[in-house]
Motif scaffolding. Structure first.
Motif, mmCIF file in Angstrom:
data_model
loop_
_atom_site.group_PDB
_atom_site.id
_atom_site.type_symbol
_atom_site.label_atom_id
_atom_site.label_comp_id
_atom_site.label_asym_id
_atom_site.label_seq_id
_atom_site.Cartn_x
_atom_site.Cartn_y
_atom_site.Cartn_z
ATOM 1 N N LYS A 231 0.808 -1.220 0.000
ATOM 2 C CA LYS A 231 0.000 0.000 0.000
ATOM 3 C C LYS A 231 0.841 1.269 0.000
ATOM 4 O O LYS A 231 0.290 2.368 0.027
ATOM 5 C CB LYS A 231 -0.924 0.006 1.216
ATOM 6 N N SER A 232 2.150 1.107 0.004
ATOM 7 C CA SER A 232 3.054 2.271 0.075
ATOM 8 C C SER A 232 2.661 3.186 1.225
ATOM 9 O O SER A 232 2.511 4.410 1.046
ATOM 10 C CB SER A 232 3.055 3.045 -1.255
ATOM 11 N N THR A 233 2.495 2.587 2.380
ATOM 12 C CA THR A 233 1.999 3.320 3.541
ATOM 13 C C THR A 233 2.837 2.993 4.767
ATOM 14 O O THR A 233 3.293 1.861 4.938
ATOM 15 C CB THR A 233 0.524 2.957 3.806
ATOM 16 N N VAL A 234 3.025 4.000 5.589
ATOM 17 C CA VAL A 234 3.733 3.852 6.855
ATOM 18 C C VAL A 234 2.785 4.277 7.968
ATOM 19 O O VAL A 234 2.026 5.239 7.808
ATOM 20 C CB VAL A 234 4.996 4.719 6.896
ATOM 21 N N TYR A 235 2.832 3.556 9.066
ATOM 22 C CA TYR A 235 1.948 3.836 10.187
ATOM 23 C C TYR A 235 2.762 4.153 11.439
ATOM 24 O O TYR A 235 3.885 3.694 11.611
ATOM 25 C CB TYR A 235 1.057 2.627 10.481
ATOM 26 N N LEU A 236 2.153 4.910 12.320
ATOM 27 C CA LEU A 236 2.702 5.117 13.650
ATOM 28 C C LEU A 236 1.566 4.892 14.637
ATOM 29 O O LEU A 236 0.667 5.715 14.752
ATOM 30 C CB LEU A 236 3.290 6.514 13.818
ATOM 31 N N GLN A 237 1.616 3.753 15.315
ATOM 32 C CA GLN A 237 0.634 3.438 16.339
ATOM 33 C C GLN A 237 1.131 4.006 17.656
ATOM 34 O O GLN A 237 2.224 3.662 18.112
ATOM 35 C CB GLN A 237 0.439 1.927 16.457
ATOM 36 N N MET A 238 0.333 4.870 18.264
ATOM 37 C CA MET A 238 0.729 5.558 19.484
ATOM 38 C C MET A 238 -0.199 5.152 20.622
ATOM 39 O O MET A 238 -1.420 5.328 20.518
ATOM 40 C CB MET A 238 0.692 7.070 19.277
ATOM 41 N N GLU A 239 0.382 4.619 21.672
ATOM 42 C CA GLU A 239 -0.374 4.179 22.840
ATOM 43 C C GLU A 239 0.044 4.988 24.064
ATOM 44 O O GLU A 239 1.142 5.545 24.112
ATOM 45 C CB GLU A 239 -0.109 2.696 23.098
ATOM 46 N N ASP A 240 -0.836 4.990 25.055
ATOM 47 C CA ASP A 240 -0.538 5.664 26.326
ATOM 48 C C ASP A 240 -0.003 7.070 26.086
ATOM 49 O O ASP A 240 1.065 7.460 26.590
ATOM 50 C CB ASP A 240 0.475 4.839 27.130
ATOM 51 N N LEU A 241 -0.731 7.841 25.322
ATOM 52 C CA LEU A 241 -0.280 9.175 24.956
ATOM 53 C C LEU A 241 -0.179 10.090 26.161
ATOM 54 O O LEU A 241 -0.988 9.993 27.112
ATOM 55 C CB LEU A 241 -1.216 9.768 23.909
#
Length: 125
Positions: free
Chosen positions: A77-87
């Motif tokens: 998908k030519s996609t990058v993700y950033l999953q952010m927890e406990d912000l």
């Protein structure tokens, strides 16, 4: 050259989660290291995380986010993700996606040739 468009930023309360998305277009995505940087209000832009294109995608994180954030990429998908927890409130800032054509993924922003416009994340106490 890679064109990058970030999305997913919004206002959340401390302890919440968000997933940022970076959609990339361009022929070099497959060989580019991808990274997320952020710029807190009134401060310099800082490294958050990076992922290489090889070896299954080796990852690196700043000490401030290690254990809470996860970077990943979907080459199909030519996609990058950033999953952010406990912000936390100190995670507030504009988050930028960046591409390094060499594939190294350094912590220095000067190592990246393409940048997105950014997406705003606000974490309230």
């Amino acid at each position: 050259q890679v064109k990058l468009v970030e999305s997913g930023g919004e206002s959340v309360q401390a302890g919440g989660s968000l997933r940022l998305t970076c959609a990339a277009s361009g022929s070099t995505f497959g060989s580019s290291a991808m990274a997320w940087f952020r710029q807190p209000p009134g401060k310099e832009r800082e490294y958050v995380a990076a992922i290489t294109p090889y070896g299954g995608g080796r990852t690196g994180y700043s000490d401030a986010v290690k254990g809470r954030f996860t970077i990943s990429r979907d080459s199909a998908k030519s996609t990058v993700y950033l999953q952010m927890e406990d912000l936390k409130p100190e995670d507030t800032g504009v988050y930028y996606c960046a591409a390094d054509w060499t594939g190294w993924g350094p912590k220095e922003s000067t190592g990246y040739g393409d940048w997105g416009q950014g997406t705003q994340v606000i974490v309230s106490p």
